[in-house]
Design a protein around this motif. Structure first.
Motif, PDB file in Angstrom:
ATOM      1  N   THR A  84      80.030  37.489  47.575  1.00  0.00           N
ATOM      2  CA  THR A  84      80.431  37.445  46.168  1.00  0.00           C
ATOM      3  C   THR A  84      81.693  38.266  45.922  1.00  0.00           C
ATOM      4  O   THR A  84      82.441  37.997  44.996  1.00  0.00           O
ATOM      5  CB  THR A  84      79.309  37.985  45.261  1.00  0.00           C
ATOM      6  N   ARG A  85      81.903  39.285  46.735  1.00  0.00           N
ATOM      7  CA  ARG A  85      83.076  40.151  46.615  1.00  0.00           C
ATOM      8  C   ARG A  85      83.523  40.555  48.014  1.00  0.00           C
ATOM      9  O   ARG A  85      82.735  40.545  48.946  1.00  0.00           O
ATOM     10  CB  ARG A  85      82.743  41.400  45.802  1.00  0.00           C
TER      11      ARG A  85
ATOM     12  N   CYS B  48      93.457  41.121  49.152  1.00  0.00           N
ATOM     13  CA  CYS B  48      92.575  41.875  48.247  1.00  0.00           C
ATOM     14  C   CYS B  48      92.835  43.385  48.314  1.00  0.00           C
ATOM     15  O   CYS B  48      92.791  43.981  49.385  1.00  0.00           O
ATOM     16  CB  CYS B  48      91.125  41.570  48.627  1.00  0.00           C
TER      17      CYS B  48
ATOM     18  N   THR C 195      83.110  42.768  52.343  1.00  0.00           N
ATOM     19  CA  THR C 195      81.669  42.901  52.529  1.00  0.00           C
ATOM     20  C   THR C 195      81.437  43.244  53.991  1.00  0.00           C
ATOM     21  O   THR C 195      81.941  42.558  54.878  1.00  0.00           O
ATOM     22  CB  THR C 195      80.926  41.609  52.153  1.00  0.00           C
TER      23      THR C 195
ATOM     24  N   THR D 184      78.993  46.035  49.807  1.00  0.00           N
ATOM     25  CA  THR D 184      79.814  45.031  49.152  1.00  0.00           C
ATOM     26  C   THR D 184      80.882  45.699  48.300  1.00  0.00           C
ATOM     27  O   THR D 184      80.563  46.524  47.438  1.00  0.00           O
ATOM     28  CB  THR D 184      78.942  44.112  48.270  1.00  0.00           C
ATOM     29  N   GLU D 185      82.106  45.355  48.563  1.00  0.00           N
ATOM     30  CA  GLU D 185      83.308  45.745  47.847  1.00  0.00           C
ATOM     31  C   GLU D 185      83.699  47.211  48.024  1.00  0.00           C
ATOM     32  O   GLU D 185      84.760  47.506  48.491  1.00  0.00           O
ATOM     33  CB  GLU D 185      83.235  45.394  46.364  1.00  0.00           C
TER      34      GLU D 185
ATOM     35  N   LYS E 112      87.289  33.252  47.931  1.00  0.00           N
ATOM     36  CA  LYS E 112      86.295  33.859  48.831  1.00  0.00           C
ATOM     37  C   LYS E 112      85.577  32.789  49.661  1.00  0.00           C
ATOM     38  O   LYS E 112      84.369  32.805  49.814  1.00  0.00           O
ATOM     39  CB  LYS E 112      85.312  34.727  48.063  1.00  0.00           C
TER      40      LYS E 112
END
Length: 180
Positions: free
Chosen positions: A134-135, A88, A138, A153-154, A121
């Motif tokens: 969710t992303r 990522c 984290t 997050t992210e 994920k």
């Protein structure tokens, strides 16, 4: 004989658990090697798909030194679970920056837990099922009792340091005024 048998069972149990640490798989969605499940900092930062970005981003990140002392105090008694994808782009950028902040604040590696996920994920054996990921990345901050107290997050809203300060500062309890 009983002691030998017990030692063998213990050795096999430890060996089985150790195999899951720093696990790599061929991600069926990304068609490349990714880290999965629990990982060590060293394994993540030296993973071939992650290393070049990690090295460059870690060395180039300028920590906001004006807040490091406060962050260090706020991190006392806290642990951070870092859920990331070695595939990522956001993880390759944010994780090195976050770790440079942790190093500047003198947060030890025992306070950090790394979990690698695949392109969907997901991790194995329910490792992140309760974390609502969710992303990635984290960053989940927990207190001494393991209760979540903050999450990034992210990517941060402002900077990692400013977001951590806002999220970790204990808000003073409101004292109700007594009426006579």
């Amino acid at each position: 004989m009983k002691n030998i048998f017990t030692a063998l069972i213990l050795f096999l149990a430890i060996g089985a658990n150790a195999q899951d640490l720093n696990k790599t798989i061929e991600d069926p969605n990304r068609h490349k090697q990714v880290m999965l499940n629990l990982c060590t900092r060293d394994s993540v930062t030296s993973f071939p798909e992650f290393k070049a970005s990690y090295d460059a981003n870690y060395s180039n990140y300028k920590v906001d030194s004006t807040v490091i002392n406060e962050l260090s105090k706020l991190m006392k008694g806290k642990k951070v679970t870092i859920v990331l994808g070695t595939w990522c782009g956001d993880s390759k950028y944010q994780v090195p920056n976050f770790l440079k902040i942790m190093d500047a604040a003198k947060i030890n590696n025992e306070s950090l837990k790394f979990i690698g996920v695949d392109g969907m994920k997901k991790a194995e054996n329910g490792l992140i099922d309760s974390l609502n990921i969710t992303r990635v990345p984290t960053f989940i901050f927990t207190d001494k009792k393991g209760k979540e107290v903050a999450r990034i997050t992210e990517r941060p809203t402002e900077t990692l340091e400013k977001d951590m300060l806002k999220l970790l500062v204990v808000q003073p309890k409101k004292v109700a005024a007594k009426t006579k």
